[in-house]
Design a protein around this motif. Structure first.
Motif, mmCIF file in Angstrom:
data_model
loop_
_atom_site.group_PDB
_atom_site.id
_atom_site.type_symbol
_atom_site.label_atom_id
_atom_site.label_comp_id
_atom_site.label_asym_id
_atom_site.label_seq_id
_atom_site.Cartn_x
_atom_site.Cartn_y
_atom_site.Cartn_z
ATOM 1 N N PRO A 100 14.714 16.190 -59.782
ATOM 2 C CA PRO A 100 14.667 15.815 -61.210
ATOM 3 C C PRO A 100 14.323 17.002 -62.111
ATOM 4 N N ALA A 101 15.117 18.082 -61.997
ATOM 5 C CA ALA A 101 14.981 19.269 -62.851
ATOM 6 C C ALA A 101 13.645 19.967 -62.677
ATOM 7 N N LYS A 102 13.019 19.866 -61.499
ATOM 8 C CA LYS A 102 11.798 20.614 -61.205
ATOM 9 C C LYS A 102 11.805 21.006 -59.734
ATOM 10 N N ASP A 103 11.132 22.122 -59.415
ATOM 11 C CA ASP A 103 11.158 22.653 -58.056
ATOM 12 C C ASP A 103 10.452 21.715 -57.086
ATOM 13 N N ALA A 104 10.986 21.764 -55.813
ATOM 14 C CA ALA A 104 10.365 21.004 -54.735
ATOM 15 C C ALA A 104 10.439 21.845 -53.472
ATOM 16 N N ASN A 105 9.780 21.357 -52.369
ATOM 17 C CA ASN A 105 9.861 22.039 -51.081
ATOM 18 C C ASN A 105 9.567 21.060 -49.974
ATOM 19 N N ALA A 106 9.789 21.509 -48.711
ATOM 20 C CA ALA A 106 9.530 20.639 -47.560
ATOM 21 C C ALA A 106 9.218 21.520 -46.366
ATOM 22 N N SER A 156 10.246 17.544 -43.243
ATOM 23 C CA SER A 156 9.178 16.540 -43.444
ATOM 24 C C SER A 156 8.353 16.876 -44.674
ATOM 25 N N CYS A 157 7.740 15.830 -45.218
ATOM 26 C CA CYS A 157 6.854 16.007 -46.361
ATOM 27 C C CYS A 157 5.425 16.030 -45.830
ATOM 28 N N GLU A 158 4.810 17.191 -45.875
ATOM 29 C CA GLU A 158 3.458 17.379 -45.359
ATOM 30 C C GLU A 158 2.516 17.660 -46.525
ATOM 31 N N GLN A 159 1.223 17.708 -46.148
ATOM 32 C CA GLN A 159 0.223 18.030 -47.168
ATOM 33 C C GLN A 159 0.527 19.411 -47.776
ATOM 34 N N GLY A 160 0.532 19.464 -49.106
ATOM 35 C CA GLY A 160 0.804 20.698 -49.844
ATOM 36 C C GLY A 160 2.249 20.865 -50.252
ATOM 37 N N ASN A 161 3.108 20.005 -49.758
ATOM 38 C CA ASN A 161 4.525 20.094 -50.164
ATOM 39 C C ASN A 161 4.764 19.319 -51.453
ATOM 40 N N GLN A 162 5.745 19.767 -52.213
ATOM 41 C CA GLN A 162 6.250 19.064 -53.392
ATOM 42 C C GLN A 162 7.554 18.415 -52.971
ATOM 43 N N CYS A 163 7.521 17.126 -52.675
ATOM 44 C CA CYS A 163 8.623 16.498 -51.937
ATOM 45 C C CYS A 163 9.498 15.586 -52.782
ATOM 46 N N ASP A 164 9.482 15.714 -54.134
ATOM 47 C CA ASP A 164 10.277 14.830 -54.979
ATOM 48 C C ASP A 164 11.742 15.304 -54.927
ATOM 49 N N ALA A 165 12.490 14.844 -53.909
ATOM 50 C CA ALA A 165 13.893 15.257 -53.722
ATOM 51 C C ALA A 165 14.627 14.198 -52.919
#
Length: 320
Positions: A242-248, A297-306
Motif C-alpha cells: 500500500p505505497a509503503k515499504d515492507a520486508n519479510a 515468513s513474517c517474523e518479529q521486526g518485519n514490516q509484513c503489510d504485503a
C-alpha cells in the motif's frame, strides 16, 4: 633487190669466211690483211673482195650514244682496281623500289614478343581443369547424399535414426541454461494467517489468485523448488504494497538469511491502492541440486503489510 642480194656484190663477197672454202678461194676470196677481218677493224669493203666485217669493233669509250661521247674510263682503273663506292641500283635516285620483306611473325623462337597465344591456351586449360574439378566434387557430393538418403528409388538401405522425444535430464547436454521453476503463490503451502484471495486486479496467478493476510507475525508461504544443478541463483518475488515499504524473512533449506528480503516501494507510488502497486524484488540464494525448501515468513521486526503473486528462480538477473 632480191632477198639475200646486197646490191652489186656477189654472195661470196658477203661471206667474211669465204677464203676458208674452196669455192671462195676460187672466187678470189683472200684472208684479211692489215689487221682486218670479221670482228676486227679494217679497211672498208672494196669491189671483188670479201667484206671484212658486219660490225666494227671500237675501243672502249669510242662509241657514242645519243650524240654524247661516253665517259672515258682509264683501263687501269677499270680492270685492275674496284670502284671505290658501290651501291645496289635500287639505292640510287630513281632506281627500282626495293621489296620489303614482311617481318617474321612474333612467336616462340622468332625473337619477337611473348607467345600470347600459348599463354591464352594455358590459362584456358587451367580454368577448364578447375571447372572439371568442381563439377566432379559436386557430383561426388550428390552421390554421397543419394547414398545417405537410401539410394535409388528412395528406399532406405538401413534402419532410420530414432529421435528421442523425451527431454534430457543431463544439465550439461544442452548449451541453453537449465530450466528453472516458477510457482504461483496460490499453489504454495500457506502458514499462519495467510490465505488466498482474488479481489485485487492485476495478479498473474491462476484465476487471478494471490496470497493475502501476511501482515501478522507467524504468517508464511513455503515453496518446495527443484533445480537441475547446485549453485547460486536469484529468487524473484512479485508483490503489491500500500505505497509503503515492507520486508519479510527469507529461509532457504532451514537456514534464515541474515538480511530480510526487501519489499520496497520501488515504483515510488503514493496511492495505497494495491492494484496500482504490483512490482518485483529479488534476493540471492544458494541452492542444492534437486529439491530445496524456500520460505517467506513474517517474523518479529518485519514490516509484513504485503500480498504475494508468484515466486521464481533464475540463474541470471532478469530485466525490468
Amino acid at each position: 633487190m632480191a632477198a639475200g642480194n646486197d646490191g652489186t656484190k656477189t654472195p661470196e663477197d658477203d661471206d667474211p669466211f669465204g677464203y676458208l672454202y674452196e669455192d671462195g678461194q676460187a672466187a678470189g676470196a683472200q684472208p684479211p690483211q692489215g689487221g682486218g677481218g670479221y670482228g676486227y677493224p679494217g679497211p672498208a669493203s672494196q669491189p671483188g673482195r670479201p667484206r671484212t666485217s658486219y660490225n666494227q669493233v671500237r675501243t672502249v669509250g669510242e662509241r657514242q650514244y645519243g650524240g654524247r661521247p661516253a665517259a672515258q674510263v682509264p683501263p687501269q682503273q677499270a680492270y685492275h682496281q674496284p670502284h671505290p663506292q658501290y651501291a645496289a641500283p635500287e639505292t640510287y635516285p630513281g632506281g627500282p623500289p626495293t621489296r620489303q620483306s614482311p617481318p617474321p611473325p612474333a612467336g616462340r623462337g622468332s625473337g619477337g614478343g611473348p607467345n600470347t597465344k600459348g599463354l591464352l591456351i594455358g590459362a584456358v586449360a587451367v580454368v577448364a581443369v578447375v571447372v572439371i574439378g568442381i563439377a566432379a566434387a559436386l557430383i561426388t557430393n550428390g552421390d554421397d547424399q543419394n547414398a545417405n538418403a537410401g539410394g535409388a528409388g528412395g528406399k532406405s538401405t538401413g534402419a532410420p535414426s530414432q529421435v528421442s522425444e523425451s527431454p534430457s535430464t543431463d544439465p550439461t547436454s544442452s548449451s541453453e541454461p537449465p530450466a528453472v521453476p516458477q510457482q504461483d503463490a496460490a499453489t504454495l503451502k500457506l502458514g499462519g494467517s495467510a490465505v488466498l484471495a482474488k479481489d485485487i486486479k492485476g495478479a498473474e496467478g491462476a484465476d487471478g489468485a494471490y496470497v493475502t493476510g501476511f501482515n501478522a507475525v507467524g504468517s508464511s508461504v513455503t515453496w518446495q523448488a527443484d533445480v537441475p544443478e547446485a549453485g547460486d541463483y536469484y529468487l524473484y518475488v512479485r508483490y503489491a504494497i500500500p505505497a509503503k515499504d515492507a520486508n519479510a524473512t527469507l529461509t532457504v533449506n532451514d537456514k534464515a538469511n541474515s538480511n530480510p528480503i526487501g519489499l520496497k516501494n520501488f515504483v515510488g507510488s503514493s496511492d495505497p491502492n494495491l492494484e496500482k502497486n504490483w512490482q518485483t524484488t529479488w534476493a540471492p540464494v544458494t541452492l542444492q541440486q534437486g529439491q530445496n525448501t524456500i520460505k517467506l515468513s513474517c517474523e518479529q521486526g518485519n514490516q509484513c503489510d504485503a500480498v504475494f503473486d508468484w515466486l521464481k528462480i533464475s540463474k541470471t538477473k532478469l530485466s525490468g
